[in-house]
Design a protein around this motif. Structure first.
Motif, mmCIF file in Angstrom:
data_model
loop_
_atom_site.group_PDB
_atom_site.id
_atom_site.type_symbol
_atom_site.label_atom_id
_atom_site.label_comp_id
_atom_site.label_asym_id
_atom_site.label_seq_id
_atom_site.Cartn_x
_atom_site.Cartn_y
_atom_site.Cartn_z
ATOM 1 N N PHE A 231 0.856 -1.190 0.000
ATOM 2 C CA PHE A 231 0.000 0.000 0.000
ATOM 3 C C PHE A 231 0.885 1.230 0.000
ATOM 4 C CE2 PHE A 231 0.781 -0.713 4.496
ATOM 5 C CZ PHE A 231 0.864 0.557 5.052
ATOM 6 N N ASP A 232 0.324 2.348 -0.437
ATOM 7 C CA ASP A 232 1.083 3.588 -0.606
ATOM 8 C C ASP A 232 0.840 4.500 0.593
ATOM 9 O OD1 ASP A 232 2.400 5.832 -1.409
ATOM 10 O OD2 ASP A 232 1.114 6.269 -3.140
ATOM 11 N N PRO A 233 1.848 4.672 1.455
ATOM 12 C CA PRO A 233 1.655 5.494 2.656
ATOM 13 C C PRO A 233 1.918 6.981 2.435
ATOM 14 C CG PRO A 233 3.810 4.474 2.733
ATOM 15 C CD PRO A 233 3.174 4.043 1.429
ATOM 16 N N ASP A 234 1.797 7.449 1.184
ATOM 17 C CA ASP A 234 2.031 8.864 0.887
ATOM 18 C C ASP A 234 0.769 9.658 1.227
ATOM 19 O OD1 ASP A 234 2.868 11.314 -0.027
ATOM 20 O OD2 ASP A 234 2.654 10.825 -2.158
ATOM 21 N N TRP A 235 0.522 9.792 2.542
ATOM 22 C CA TRP A 235 -0.715 10.440 2.965
ATOM 23 C C TRP A 235 -0.755 11.905 2.554
ATOM 24 C CZ3 TRP A 235 -2.757 6.154 3.450
ATOM 25 C CH2 TRP A 235 -2.227 5.112 4.209
ATOM 26 N N GLU A 236 0.404 12.579 2.540
ATOM 27 C CA GLU A 236 0.414 13.983 2.125
ATOM 28 C C GLU A 236 0.002 14.109 0.659
ATOM 29 O OE1 GLU A 236 4.176 15.680 2.970
ATOM 30 O OE2 GLU A 236 3.961 15.550 5.155
ATOM 31 N N GLY A 237 0.425 13.146 -0.140
ATOM 32 C CA GLY A 237 0.023 13.162 -1.541
ATOM 33 C C GLY A 237 -1.473 12.984 -1.710
ATOM 34 N N TRP A 238 -2.045 12.077 -0.906
ATOM 35 C CA TRP A 238 -3.489 11.882 -0.967
ATOM 36 C C TRP A 238 -4.218 13.142 -0.489
ATOM 37 C CZ3 TRP A 238 -5.313 8.296 -3.862
ATOM 38 C CH2 TRP A 238 -4.675 7.062 -3.985
ATOM 39 N N ASP A 239 -3.665 13.798 0.557
ATOM 40 C CA ASP A 239 -4.276 15.032 1.048
ATOM 41 C C ASP A 239 -4.270 16.109 -0.038
ATOM 42 O OD1 ASP A 239 -4.787 13.930 3.501
ATOM 43 O OD2 ASP A 239 -2.999 14.762 4.468
ATOM 44 N N ALA A 240 -3.170 16.193 -0.778
ATOM 45 C CA ALA A 240 -3.064 17.190 -1.845
ATOM 46 C C ALA A 240 -4.093 16.920 -2.943
ATOM 47 C CB ALA A 240 -1.649 17.183 -2.426
ATOM 48 N N LEU A 241 -4.281 15.659 -3.273
ATOM 49 C CA LEU A 241 -5.283 15.319 -4.284
ATOM 50 C C LEU A 241 -6.685 15.676 -3.807
ATOM 51 C CD1 LEU A 241 -4.009 11.836 -5.551
ATOM 52 C CD2 LEU A 241 -4.019 13.985 -6.820
ATOM 53 N N GLN A 242 -6.950 15.383 -2.532
ATOM 54 C CA GLN A 242 -8.271 15.683 -1.995
ATOM 55 C C GLN A 242 -8.504 17.193 -1.950
ATOM 56 O OE1 GLN A 242 -9.016 13.889 1.826
ATOM 57 N NE2 GLN A 242 -11.218 13.831 1.485
ATOM 58 N N ALA A 243 -7.460 17.940 -1.592
ATOM 59 C CA ALA A 243 -7.579 19.405 -1.567
ATOM 60 C C ALA A 243 -7.828 19.968 -2.957
ATOM 61 C CB ALA A 243 -6.313 20.017 -0.965
#
Length: 252
Positions: free
Chosen positions: A127-139
């Motif tokens: 799994f991809d633990p790049d939570w900041e990246g996911w946050d950026a996509l959601q933003a």
């Protein structure tokens, strides 16, 4: 039709043989006798060796189980020969079919994959633990998959996945890992109590393709053509249990 072997205490839900008799790799699904009335076949792909069974017990979330046999690249199913006169099975198509099924059934219940994937994954991330990246996509207004939030909440408590297998990650291994990262499923092998040093295949020793330099997940492992395929030999891990994240803590 094939007569499935009898297993004491279990009932056979269904058998899915290969469409050709000259190759191996059929699958069958068994459940405990007390669950037999709750189990039914919901989808089958005989060409790809994938059998889906739903176990729906009243009051509980449905469980969609896929019993799988994905052939190695050396299989006659994958490599067409003049004697078979059969179109080869595309491994990419098999994993695309399985991933699409996971997406469909995952919206209706929990998912559990089991079987022989003929894949070496070592301990590369599933799994991809790049939570900041996911946050950026959601933003940015991009809807993130539902499994991302669940994995984020669970990641601090997930046991590190261990594996005794020293084979380099191969093409099927990359497909398994990619499928997990895309669908949000987790490999249970090496994560559950007592399963940190368990092999799933033991056979005559054969030459092992060593992992390339640079460590697990390095560009050397991820880029370039695969080495010439070798038959799985010796002791290795090619069979997997892969499940929805919420199931990772339900096994003893």
């Amino acid at each position: 039709g094939q007569v499935p072997p009898a297993l004491p205490g279990f009932a056979c839900v269904s058998v899915l043989p290969r469409p050709r008799r000259d190759v191996q790799g059929g699958v069958a699904c068994y459940v405990k006798h007390h669950l037999a009335s709750y189990a039914r076949v919901v989808r089958a792909h005989d060409t790809h060796g994938i059998l889906w069974v739903c176990i729906s017990v009243p009051g509980l979330r449905p469980l969609f189980c896929a019993v799988c046999y994905i052939p190695p690249v050396t299989s006659p199913l994958v490599r067409a020969t003049p004697t078979t006169m059969q179109a080869p099975v595309s491994l990419e198509a098999s994993y695309e079919t399985l991933t699409a099924d996971i997406c469909y059934f995952g919206g209706r219940g929990d998912v559990l994959l089991m079987g022989d994937f003929n894949a070496h994954t070592r301990t590369d991330p599933d799994f991809d633990p790049d939570w900041e990246g996911w946050d950026a996509l959601q933003a940015a207004g991009v809807e993130t998959p539902a499994h991302v939030a669940m994995l984020r909440a669970m990641s601090a408590h997930l046991p590190y996945r261990q594996s005794p297998c020293q084979h380099a990650v191969d093409a099927n291994g990359r497909r398994v890992l990619g499928m997990c990262r895309e669908s949000g499923l987790l490999i249970l092998n090496g994560r559950l109590p007592g399963d940190h040093d368990r092999f799933t295949f033991v056979g005559p020793p054969k030459q092992v393709q060593p992992a390339p330099p640079g460590g697990e997940g390095s560009p050397a492992q991820q880029e370039g053509p695969d080495p010439p395929p070798a038959q799985h030999g010796g002791t290795t891990v090619v069979d997997y249990f892969i499940a929805s994240p919420c199931l990772a803590f339900t096994f003893d």
